[in-house]
Scaffold this active site. Structure first.
Site: not given
Ligand code: HEM
Ligand code: NAG
Ligand code: NAG
Ligand code: NAG
Ligand code: NAG
Length: 336
Positions: A63, A67, A95, A194
């Site tokens: 992730r 960011h 973040n 995701h």
């Molecule tokens: C399309 C728009 C995106 C939105 C709105 C979004 C939003 C989010 C949110 C809200 C979370 C959870 C945060 C939390 O509750 O603490 C999350 C987790 C995550 N996002 Fe996204 N995301 C997006 C795109 C991406 C992209 C492009 C990637 C990487 C290529 C990514 C990788 C991840 C990963 C791997 C997690 C899990 C992280 C963990 O378990 O620590 N996301 N994302």
């Protein structure tokens, strides 16, 4: 070579470096093959150890690329700690209390500094680590072009203005990604990241209890799945409790898309790609739910494009990913 010609050559090189956008041409596969030949193996080894210690760190590390790269290019600005003169990105809206595994990047950096001090940028480490996290979770393998530099500063404000909310709808996500020359297919494929990882109740309670201020849940939810989420995330409960982003949150696969088709998406920004009334994103979701290879191919394309978003500014090779090398130099360079 005559002095004249030499001078001209220098001018051209300086002009090219100042033009920022041209920096993209310096990225290449095997960039460290002479200066730090084991760099890629070292990174993979550290990620493997981190995942053995804590499986979720794969997702958390991957992730970081998103960011970092969306906010002024892939320049490790994300990793800078706040200083008295600068409020960085770590406490930005998307973040704070959410990004994690910064220490894994530190471990990679320490291992690389022992082997080849001052050579491998933190920005490149993020790119290699993200790729390795995907590979080690069962996803596709690809070559990464390297040669990025680390920023001298970071901007919380820019992060707040750019990074999307979990409430985002398909239309606003398409528009945001288009600003980075990323297509609808790139958006849907990259959202497939995701397939691994977890999110907090904080990120979904609005859609469980008050979608778009309606006082009702998001209608695009499988009732059984909603019951499960209600139990995990009761109204007024602990916002820091987490749940899997798909049904197999340790395996990088196309389960995420199968879940969306069955109305079992965790985040609103996930389910909207299928149910948000936009035909193009829905078609791509459906295709990826049936064809994992198509998803993997598109994901690799998207990660490479996103990973090559460039910073406009001159950088450095940080010695510690959390701090710029020399604050005086930083002040001088921002004037320049
Ligand atoms: C399309 C728009 C995106 C939105 C709105 C979004 C939003 C989010 C949110 C809200 C979370 C959870 C945060 C939390 O509750 O603490 C999350 C987790 C995550 N996002 Fe996204 N995301 C997006 C795109 C991406 C992209 C492009 C990637 C990487 C290529 C990514 C990788 C991840 C990963 C791997 C997690 C899990 C992280 C963990 O378990 O620590 N996301 N994302
Ligand atoms: C999508 O979100 C944007 C920004 O929040 C909003 O202006 C727009 O009305 C929403 N579109 C739909 C179709 O809900
Ligand atoms: C998107 O592409 C256009 C045209 O090729 C280019 O001028 C622009 O800098 C690109 N934007 C980004 C964020 O890469
Ligand atoms: C739902 O959200 C709307 C608008 O954001 C707000 O006015 C309303 O008070 C909320 N309702 C509940 C039950 O929280
Ligand atoms: C989650 O935990 C952090 C750190 O302990 C705390 O500051 C924050 O308020 C909590 N967030 C939510 C949504 O409960």
């Amino acid at each position: 070579m005559s002095l004249h010609l030499l001078g001209l050559l220098c001018l051209v090189v300086v002009a090219a470096r100042r033009a920022g956008a041209l920096a993209a041409t310096t990225l290449r596969v095997g960039y460290y093959s002479e200066t730090c030949p084991d760099a890629e193996q070292v990174v993979r080894g550290v990620i493997r150890v981190a995942m053995a210690r804590e499986p979720r760190s794969a997702a958390s590390v991957m992730r970081l690329q998103f960011h970092d790269c969306f906010v002024n290019g892939c320049d490790a600005s994300l990793l800078l700690d706040d200083t008295p003169e600068m409020t960085g990105e770590k406490e930005a809206l998307s973040n704070v209390n959410s990004l994690r595994s910064y220490e894994v990047i530190d471990e990679v950096k320490e291992a690389l500094e022992r082997r080849c001090p001052g050579v491998v940028s933190c920005a490149d480490i993020i790119i290699m680590a993200a790729r390795d996290a995907v590979v080690l979770s069962g996803g596709p393998e690809w070559d990464v072009r390297l040669g990025r530099e680390d920023s001298l500063t970071a901007s919380q404000e820019d992060s707040n203005n750019i990074m999307p909310s979990p409430r985002a709808n398909a239309t606003s996500l398409i528009d945001l990604f288009a600003q980075f020359n990323l297509t609808v297919v790139d958006l849907v494929a990259l959202s497939g990241s995701h397939s691994i990882g977890e999110a907090r109740c904080f990120s979904i309670v609005f859609r469980l209890y008050n979608q778009s201020g309606s006082g009702r849940p998001d209608p695009h939810m499988d009732p059984q799945y909603r019951e499960k989420l209600n139990e995990l995330c009761p109204e007024g409960g602990d916002g820091n409790v987490t749940g899997g982003l798909d049904a197999t949150p340790r395996a990088f696969d196309n389960q995420y898309f199968k879940d969306l088709v069955r109305l079992r998406g965790f985040l609103n920004s996930d389910q909207t790609l299928h149910s948000g009334g936009v035909r193009t994103t829905r078609q791509v979701v459906e295709r990826f739910s049936r064809d994992q290879e198509a998803f993997f191919d598109a994901f690799v394309t998207g990660m490479i494009k996103m990973g090559e978003l460039q910073s406009e500014k001159k950088g450095e090779i940080r010695r510690n990913c959390r701090v710029a090398n020399d604050p005086h130099l930083r002040a001088l360079r921002s004037e320049f």
